[in-house]
Scaffold this motif. Structure first.
Motif, mmCIF file in Angstrom:
data_model
loop_
_atom_site.group_PDB
_atom_site.id
_atom_site.type_symbol
_atom_site.label_atom_id
_atom_site.label_comp_id
_atom_site.label_asym_id
_atom_site.label_seq_id
_atom_site.Cartn_x
_atom_site.Cartn_y
_atom_site.Cartn_z
ATOM 1 N N GLN A 58 0.809 -1.223 0.000
ATOM 2 C CA GLN A 58 0.000 0.000 0.000
ATOM 3 C C GLN A 58 0.840 1.270 0.000
ATOM 4 O OE1 GLN A 58 -3.252 -0.395 -0.386
ATOM 5 N NE2 GLN A 58 -2.921 -2.612 -0.272
ATOM 6 N N GLY A 59 2.158 1.133 0.077
ATOM 7 C CA GLY A 59 3.017 2.306 0.175
ATOM 8 C C GLY A 59 3.289 2.958 -1.168
ATOM 9 N N ILE A 60 3.855 4.162 -1.117
ATOM 10 C CA ILE A 60 4.228 4.890 -2.333
ATOM 11 C C ILE A 60 5.711 4.652 -2.592
ATOM 12 C CG2 ILE A 60 4.354 7.132 -3.470
ATOM 13 C CD1 ILE A 60 2.115 8.087 -1.662
ATOM 14 N N LEU A 61 6.013 4.139 -3.774
ATOM 15 C CA LEU A 61 7.376 3.759 -4.130
ATOM 16 C C LEU A 61 7.826 4.460 -5.406
ATOM 17 C CD1 LEU A 61 6.893 -0.057 -3.528
ATOM 18 C CD2 LEU A 61 8.206 1.490 -2.055
ATOM 19 N N GLY A 62 9.078 4.843 -5.433
ATOM 20 C CA GLY A 62 9.621 5.502 -6.613
ATOM 21 C C GLY A 62 10.995 4.981 -6.960
ATOM 22 N N GLY B 134 4.902 -0.518 -13.100
ATOM 23 C CA GLY B 134 3.908 0.203 -12.321
ATOM 24 C C GLY B 134 4.463 1.036 -11.183
ATOM 25 N N ILE B 135 5.701 1.496 -11.322
ATOM 26 C CA ILE B 135 6.282 2.326 -10.271
ATOM 27 C C ILE B 135 5.453 3.596 -10.109
ATOM 28 C CG2 ILE B 135 7.873 3.729 -11.673
ATOM 29 C CD1 ILE B 135 8.701 2.011 -8.315
ATOM 30 N N ASP B 136 5.336 4.074 -8.885
ATOM 31 C CA ASP B 136 4.502 5.248 -8.621
ATOM 32 C C ASP B 136 5.145 6.549 -9.095
ATOM 33 O OD1 ASP B 136 2.399 3.823 -7.250
ATOM 34 O OD2 ASP B 136 3.744 3.649 -5.521
ATOM 35 N N ILE B 137 6.462 6.639 -8.931
ATOM 36 C CA ILE B 137 7.155 7.913 -9.165
ATOM 37 C C ILE B 137 8.518 7.667 -9.803
ATOM 38 C CG2 ILE B 137 8.313 9.851 -7.988
ATOM 39 C CD1 ILE B 137 6.147 9.585 -5.790
ATOM 40 N N ILE B 138 8.908 8.538 -10.720
ATOM 41 C CA ILE B 138 10.282 8.582 -11.216
ATOM 42 C C ILE B 138 10.832 9.976 -10.936
ATOM 43 C CG2 ILE B 138 11.792 8.565 -13.237
ATOM 44 C CD1 ILE B 138 10.014 6.474 -14.491
#
Length: 361
Positions: free
Chosen positions: A81-85, A106-110
């Motif tokens: 459930q965490g935000i990963l980049g 499907g990474i959340d952030i770059i």
């Protein structure tokens, strides 16, 4: 007073702390997931991430791609459930291919620094991946916003504004860093706010600013939030955590650092860097090291003229061979006195920040 969550479009980080990406191999799935599980944003460093793969030297792109996929998937398993980049250096060879792989996973952030990520919007088009450039000046922020607006009809989802006290490669010239009066993050942030305002108005949305570089305590967090930043990025303090992916020798090197042990160095990639003074650094001051093999990790590196191989030096360090390795760190590494759990560090930072924030009000 409770800290305000960091909102990036449809992503909401309960704690406005981004763990900075640290390469090679310092921040991988274990550290990133631990930070994400505490409500912050965990970042995997995508720089030479396949260094431990058996075919790394002979099949570098495939080794890095394989390792990147593994680390992203493992981080997601540890923090569903965490935000990963992922943090990538634009100066890397195969930057775009690896960024595409992260998007496919499907990474959340770059987050991208060490150059202008001019094509990043095209890479994430049609995905939910958020993109953020790193900027060391209002000019850099302005160039990126102008280019993305004109070419892709979009703006950054947030901007990491990094000051000169950060560790690793720095977005400043050696001359700027050695002036009597050096660039100051306190001054850079308001300047960035000024240049992004027209774009925020045009698109009807806020571009969050994330302050980075030398941020160490909760009081520092409160300071930059009071200056208008939406969050902070912290890297070096997360090295001294149980969950950090680096070798214990690397962590102890940070732990044993004293004031005066942290110095600016020249990197073969043409950028200055900040690292701990050790046997490796002392040797470089007198004798250049032969580069036995080159994986072609950086576009700007001229291996035949370089005094050492930046990739091998960082790999040595993360594997615990500190005497032959390069230990990147921020300017406040000497203030770290113990290794703690990520949960405890995050709790301390939040408590200090909320107390400082309340007191200032």
């Amino acid at each position: 007073m409770k800290l305000t969550s960091l909102v990036i479009d449809d992503l909401t980080a309960r704690i406005p702390i981004i763990q900075g990406g640290m390469g090679i191999g310092i921040s991988r799935s274990n550290l990133a997931a631990a930070v994400a599980n505490e409500g912050g944003i965990g970042i995997i460093s995508g720089v030479q991430i396949g260094f431990s793969e058996p075919d790394f030297e002979t099949n570098t792109l495939e080794a890095n791609t394989r390792a990147l996929i593994r680390e992203i998937r493992r981080a997601r398993e540890l923090s569903p459930q965490g935000i990963l980049g992922v943090n990538f250096l634009v100066a890397m060879n195969n930057y775009e291919k690896l960024a595409e792989t992260a998007v496919d996973e499907g990474i959340d952030i770059i987050i991208s620094g060490a150059g202008l990520p001019t094509r990043l919007p095209a890479i994430v088009q049609g995905s939910k991946t958020k993109i953020a450039p790193m900027a060391s000046s209002s000019r850099t922020a302005s160039v990126i916003c102008k280019l993305w607006d004109k070419k892709y009809n979009r703006i950054p989802d947030f901007i990491v504004v990094e000051g000169p006290d950060a560790g690793g490669h720095l977005g400043y010239s050696m001359e700027e860093l050695t002036l009597e009066i050096t660039p100051n993050l306190d001054h850079i942030i308001p300047e960035v706010f000024e240049v992004i305002q027209p774009y925020e108005k045009k698109y009807g949305k806020k571009i969050p600013i994330v302050a980075a570089g030398g941020i160490f305590t909760g009081q520092d967090i409160a300071k930059y939030l009071s200056l208008g930043a939406s969050a902070v990025q912290i890297a070096t303090r997360f090295i001294a955590t149980e969950e950090c992916d680096a070798h214990i020798n690397f962590k102890n090197a940070i732990l044993n650092a004293k004031d005066g042990d942290i110095k600016l160095i020249k990197s073969p990639v043409g950028m200055p860097g900040r690292a701990l003074k050790n046997t490796f650094i002392e040797q470089l001051e007198s004798t250049p090291l032969n580069i036995e093999s080159c994986s072609g990790c950086m576009k700007a590196c001229k291996a035949q003229q370089a005094a050492y191989c930046i990739s091998q030096a960082l790999i040595n360090a993360v594997n615990g061979n500190i005497d032959e390795g390069l230990v990147f760190s921020g300017s406040n590494a000497h203030r770290i006195d113990k290794i703690v759990k990520v949960k405890d560090l995050m709790g301390t930072l939040v408590r200090e920040a909320e107390e400082a924030y309340s007191y200032s009000i």
